[in-house]
Write a protein that holds these residues in place. Structure first.
Motif, short mmCIF file in Angstrom:
data_model
loop_
_atom_site.label_atom_id
_atom_site.label_comp_id
_atom_site.label_asym_id
_atom_site.label_seq_id
_atom_site.Cartn_x
_atom_site.Cartn_y
_atom_site.Cartn_z
N TYR A 36 3.07 7.89 5.37
CA TYR A 36 1.70 8.19 5.79
C TYR A 36 0.73 8.04 4.62
O TYR A 36 -0.37 7.49 4.77
N ALA A 37 1.12 8.54 3.45
CA ALA A 37 0.23 8.50 2.29
C ALA A 37 -0.13 7.06 1.90
O ALA A 37 -1.30 6.73 1.68
N TYR A 38 0.89 6.20 1.83
CA TYR A 38 0.62 4.82 1.43
C TYR A 38 -0.11 4.05 2.53
O TYR A 38 -0.94 3.17 2.24
N LEU A 39 0.17 4.39 3.79
CA LEU A 39 -0.56 3.75 4.88
C LEU A 39 -2.04 4.16 4.84
O LEU A 39 -2.92 3.33 5.09
N LYS A 40 -2.30 5.41 4.51
CA LYS A 40 -3.68 5.85 4.36
C LYS A 40 -4.36 5.09 3.22
O LYS A 40 -5.55 4.75 3.30
N GLY A 41 -3.60 4.82 2.16
CA GLY A 41 -4.16 4.04 1.05
C GLY A 41 -4.57 2.65 1.48
O GLY A 41 -5.64 2.15 1.10
N THR A 42 -3.72 1.99 2.29
CA THR A 42 -4.08 0.65 2.77
C THR A 42 -5.29 0.70 3.70
O THR A 42 -6.04 -0.28 3.81
N THR A 43 -5.50 1.85 4.34
CA THR A 43 -6.63 2.00 5.25
C THR A 43 -7.92 2.27 4.49
O THR A 43 -8.98 1.72 4.83
N ILE A 44 -7.85 3.11 3.47
CA ILE A 44 -9.05 3.44 2.69
C ILE A 44 -9.57 2.21 1.96
O ILE A 44 -10.76 1.88 2.04
N PHE A 45 -8.69 1.53 1.25
CA PHE A 45 -9.12 0.42 0.40
C PHE A 45 -9.13 -0.87 1.22
O PHE A 45 -8.22 -1.70 1.15
N ASN A 46 -10.19 -1.01 1.99
CA ASN A 46 -10.35 -2.16 2.89
C ASN A 46 -11.35 -3.15 2.29
O ASN A 46 -12.56 -2.89 2.31
N PRO A 47 -10.89 -4.27 1.76
CA PRO A 47 -11.81 -5.22 1.12
C PRO A 47 -12.73 -5.94 2.11
O PRO A 47 -13.67 -6.63 1.69
N ASP A 48 -12.47 -5.80 3.41
CA ASP A 48 -13.30 -6.47 4.40
C ASP A 48 -14.58 -5.70 4.73
O ASP A 48 -15.41 -6.18 5.50
N VAL A 49 -14.73 -4.51 4.15
CA VAL A 49 -15.98 -3.76 4.35
C VAL A 49 -17.13 -4.53 3.71
O VAL A 49 -17.03 -4.94 2.54
N PRO A 50 -18.21 -4.77 4.44
CA PRO A 50 -19.31 -5.59 3.91
C PRO A 50 -19.99 -4.95 2.68
O PRO A 50 -20.02 -3.73 2.54
N GLU A 51 -20.50 -5.82 1.81
CA GLU A 51 -21.38 -5.45 0.70
C GLU A 51 -20.71 -4.57 -0.35
O GLU A 51 -21.37 -3.75 -0.99
#
Length: 258
Positions: free
Chosen positions: A167-182
């Motif tokens: 869960y912890a590492y999956l949350k990490g992949t969710t937080i750090f999303n490079p597709d977020v604009p700007e």
């Protein structure tokens, strides 16, 4: 395929004609229209997937949901890499990821809930209020379709029975999303996501040797999070608690000022 709602039948159009006439007379801009415009009068949609819903036990579930949200914010705060990002990037990532992270928290804490039909405003109330829409009416209300997506997503995660590290590492992949604009530090965020995915793969291989498909199943299940809107989460779990307040503003206050 015709996706229009067909729950308003010919028989429905002749129900409550007296009330309809009263409402029509109260709106002077409608007086010149003929009776065919009756179909534009707001009505409670009875299509199964468009039914508006609310929590069956809001006091209990909202308390559990609030606890999950607090843990979610604390998790974000605890990440040194997140705190190193520019403030603008932190805010953009928070806005993008808080709802998926919260749902992961619901799954991890095994928070289950039941829903029931949301109470509809009576016709008399609409008449007395002169058909003025309340803030609640303007917001997108939870529907059977949205709640079904959420429950299906939770069941998928429960069937995977993820460990705390997964869960912890999956949350990490969710937080750090490079597709977020700007994002100003987009490349750095992309690197952080890759590190989190690599760590997730390693812990999956360690805890479940010989199950090469598990990592792909986890990512596939996580993709379901994007189909669940922050509005649904807000209105279902937090509107009974925060009233008219903006939940994102409360999260910003919790993350940056407390």
């Amino acid at each position: 395929m015709d996706s229009r709602c067909h729950c308003l039948t010919n028989n429905d159009r002749v129900l409550n004609p007296i009330l309809y006439n009263i409402l029509s007379q109260m709106d002077s801009s409608k007086q010149s229209q003929d009776c065919l415009n009756y179909i534009s009068v707001p009505h409670r949609c009875n299509c199964e997937m468009r039914r508006t819903l609310c929590l069956k036990s809001p006091s209990e579930i909202c308390k559990e949901a609030s606890a999950v949200l607090v843990k979610t914010v604390h998790f974000i705060k605890s990440l040194p890499a997140f705190n190193q990002l520019p403030l603008g990037d932190q805010f953009a990532l928070l806005r993008s990821c808080w709802a998926p992270l919260f749902i992961l928290g619901l799954a991890q804490e095994h928070v289950d809930f039941e829903v029931t039909d949301a109470p509809a405003d009576s016709m008399l109330k609409k008449i007395l209020l002169n058909r003025q829409e309340s803030p609640e009416a303007k917001r997108e209300q939870p529907t059977m379709a949205g709640v079904s997506k959420l429950k299906s997503c939770l069941k998928k995660f429960w069937s995977l029975d993820l460990s705390p590290k997964e869960y912890a590492y999956l949350k990490g992949t969710t937080i750090f999303n490079p597709d977020v604009p700007e994002l100003k530090a987009g490349l750095f965020v992309e690197g952080l996501q890759q590190e989190a995915q690599h760590a997730l793969r390693e812990v999956v291989q360690l805890l479940h040797p010989g199950r090469e498909e598990r990592f792909a199943r986890i990512l596939l299940t996580a993709s379901m999070l994007q189909g669940i809107t922050p509005t649904l989460v807000t209105e279902l779990f937090f509107r009974p608690v925060i009233g008219q307040a903006d939940l994102l503003e409360l999260l910003v206050d919790m993350l940056f000022y407390r």
